[in-house]
Design a protein around this motif. Structure first.
Motif, PDB file in Angstrom:
ATOM      1  N   VAL A 160      78.178  32.932  -2.584  1.00  0.00           N
ATOM      2  CA  VAL A 160      79.316  32.626  -2.766  1.00  0.00           C
ATOM      3  C   VAL A 160      80.148  31.791  -2.142  1.00  0.00           C
ATOM      4  O   VAL A 160      80.856  32.127  -0.299  1.00  0.00           O
ATOM      5  N   ILE A 161      80.924  30.424  -2.545  1.00  0.00           N
ATOM      6  CA  ILE A 161      82.079  29.746  -1.720  1.00  0.00           C
ATOM      7  C   ILE A 161      83.007  30.073  -1.692  1.00  0.00           C
ATOM      8  O   ILE A 161      83.918  30.848  -2.631  1.00  0.00           O
ATOM      9  N   PHE A 162      83.661  30.636  -0.306  1.00  0.00           N
ATOM     10  CA  PHE A 162      85.189  30.649  -0.400  1.00  0.00           C
ATOM     11  C   PHE A 162      85.962  29.578   0.598  1.00  0.00           C
ATOM     12  O   PHE A 162      85.587  28.918   0.753  1.00  0.00           O
ATOM     13  N   ASP A 163      87.432  29.360  -0.332  1.00  0.00           N
ATOM     14  CA  ASP A 163      88.018  27.947   0.587  1.00  0.00           C
ATOM     15  C   ASP A 163      88.790  29.656   1.761  1.00  0.00           C
ATOM     16  O   ASP A 163      88.800  29.999   1.481  1.00  0.00           O
ATOM     17  N   ILE A 164      89.713  28.882   2.631  1.00  0.00           N
ATOM     18  CA  ILE A 164      90.488  29.110   3.783  1.00  0.00           C
ATOM     19  C   ILE A 164      91.450  29.946   3.784  1.00  0.00           C
ATOM     20  O   ILE A 164      92.388  30.847   2.914  1.00  0.00           O
ATOM     21  N   ASP A 165      92.335  28.430   3.634  1.00  0.00           N
ATOM     22  CA  ASP A 165      94.182  28.408   3.327  1.00  0.00           C
ATOM     23  C   ASP A 165      94.051  29.125   2.012  1.00  0.00           C
ATOM     24  O   ASP A 165      94.201  28.534   1.380  1.00  0.00           O
ATOM     25  N   GLU A 166      95.206  30.137   2.662  1.00  0.00           N
ATOM     26  CA  GLU A 166      95.719  31.104   1.294  1.00  0.00           C
ATOM     27  C   GLU A 166      94.581  31.078   0.749  1.00  0.00           C
ATOM     28  O   GLU A 166      95.201  31.877  -1.088  1.00  0.00           O
ATOM     29  N   THR A 167      93.418  31.877   0.537  1.00  0.00           N
ATOM     30  CA  THR A 167      92.370  33.007  -0.127  1.00  0.00           C
ATOM     31  C   THR A 167      91.808  33.338   1.683  1.00  0.00           C
ATOM     32  O   THR A 167      92.678  34.833   1.100  1.00  0.00           O
ATOM     33  N   ALA A 168      90.587  32.628   1.971  1.00  0.00           N
ATOM     34  CA  ALA A 168      90.526  34.150   3.393  1.00  0.00           C
ATOM     35  C   ALA A 168      92.308  34.704   3.731  1.00  0.00           C
ATOM     36  O   ALA A 168      92.935  35.705   4.178  1.00  0.00           O
ATOM     37  N   LEU A 169      92.187  33.409   3.975  1.00  0.00           N
ATOM     38  CA  LEU A 169      93.985  34.016   5.647  1.00  0.00           C
ATOM     39  C   LEU A 169      95.243  33.269   4.584  1.00  0.00           C
ATOM     40  O   LEU A 169      95.061  32.122   4.132  1.00  0.00           O
ATOM     41  N   SER A 170      95.908  33.807   5.339  1.00  0.00           N
ATOM     42  CA  SER A 170      97.326  33.553   4.852  1.00  0.00           C
ATOM     43  C   SER A 170      98.371  32.450   5.860  1.00  0.00           C
ATOM     44  O   SER A 170      97.959  32.901   6.792  1.00  0.00           O
ATOM     45  N   ASN A 171      98.486  31.875   6.142  1.00  0.00           N
ATOM     46  CA  ASN A 171      99.796  31.061   6.654  1.00  0.00           C
ATOM     47  C   ASN A 171     100.957  31.536   6.110  1.00  0.00           C
ATOM     48  O   ASN A 171     101.664  30.500   6.401  1.00  0.00           O
ATOM     49  N   TYR A 172     101.440  32.365   5.932  1.00  0.00           N
ATOM     50  CA  TYR A 172     102.577  32.261   4.917  1.00  0.00           C
ATOM     51  C   TYR A 172     103.479  32.807   6.216  1.00  0.00           C
ATOM     52  O   TYR A 172     105.088  31.853   5.913  1.00  0.00           O
ATOM     53  N   GLU A 173     103.144  33.186   7.254  1.00  0.00           N
ATOM     54  CA  GLU A 173     104.774  33.512   8.389  1.00  0.00           C
ATOM     55  C   GLU A 173     104.711  31.694   8.481  1.00  0.00           C
ATOM     56  O   GLU A 173     105.964  31.371   8.342  1.00  0.00           O
TER      57      GLU A 173
END
Ligand SMILES: [Mg+2]
Length: 212
Positions: free
Chosen positions: A67-80
């Motif tokens: 399974v392919i995962f994206d990173i930004d706003e998928t695996a990791l949050s950059n909300y800060e």
């Protein structure tokens, strides 16, 4: 009132009634911040994830299943950092943030990742982040608990100008030719999920930005 004035008033009324009703940008930002900070965003993610888990339950895992995962706003949050830059994009601030490698995992997505790992499915990250961010991205995935994955794919120099759909499809195509059987793709943008070899599409909500 002469005819000319009547027509002018009628046209003005028509133009006014057709004009879109806009909300002041500051209020929109406040509304989005509240959605993220009061737990509505996490709730929405969790609903998406529990539906996805139901779909993946029936998938048979073989050695090559991935399974392919994206990173930004998928695996990791950059909300800060998004909030600090008032939901804008400032390249220097963004680069510094990525180098710090301290973006937290999005809990719901992490649950899906753990469910898939337990099922024996391989995880591959494909991100639009560039090659010079490879090490900090790798470090951030590990520090936020994504320690078991097969490959992390970033954009190489000759891929910087490719559109997201083309870049991600090309990478999924290459993985498929290398023998992986891609059964799903998880991303916060439709451009993460469209194109070829995506399998089950899991669309994570993102109200912060849009990538075509
Ligand atoms: Mg993303």
């Amino acid at each position: 009132m002469n005819n000319f004035t009547k027509i002018f008033l009628l046209l003005s009324l028509l133009i006014y009634s057709c004009a879109p009703k806009l909300t002041n940008l500051d209020f929109v930002k406040e509304e989005i911040a509240a959605y993220y900070e009061l737990g509505n965003y996490d709730e929405e993610v969790n609903t998406v994830i529990s539906d996805a888990i139901k779909e993946f339950e029936s998938v048979e895992a073989e050695d090559s299943t991935a399974v392919i995962f994206d990173i930004d706003e998928t695996a990791l949050s950059n909300y800060e950092i998004e909030k600090k830059t008032e939901f804008g994009y400032v390249p220097e601030i963004w680069d510094k943030w990525v180098e710090e490698a301290r973006a937290p995992a999005i809990p719901g997505v992490k649950n899906l990742y753990e469910f898939l790992i337990k099922k024996g499915i391989k995880i591959i990250f494909i991100t639009g982040r560039k090659d010079y961010h490879y090490n900090s991205t790798f470090k951030n995935l590990h520090s936020s608990g994504y320690t078991l994955f097969d490959t992390l794919i970033v954009r190489m120099k000759d891929e910087y100008t490719l559109g997201a759909v083309d870049f991600k499809s090309k990478k999924r195509e290459e993985l498929t030719f290398r023998g992986y059987k891609i059964v799903g793709t998880v991303g916060d943008q439709w451009s993460d999920l469209k194109g070829s070899f995506h399998g089950i599409q899991v669309k994570i909500p993102n109200y912060l930005y849009y990538i075509e």
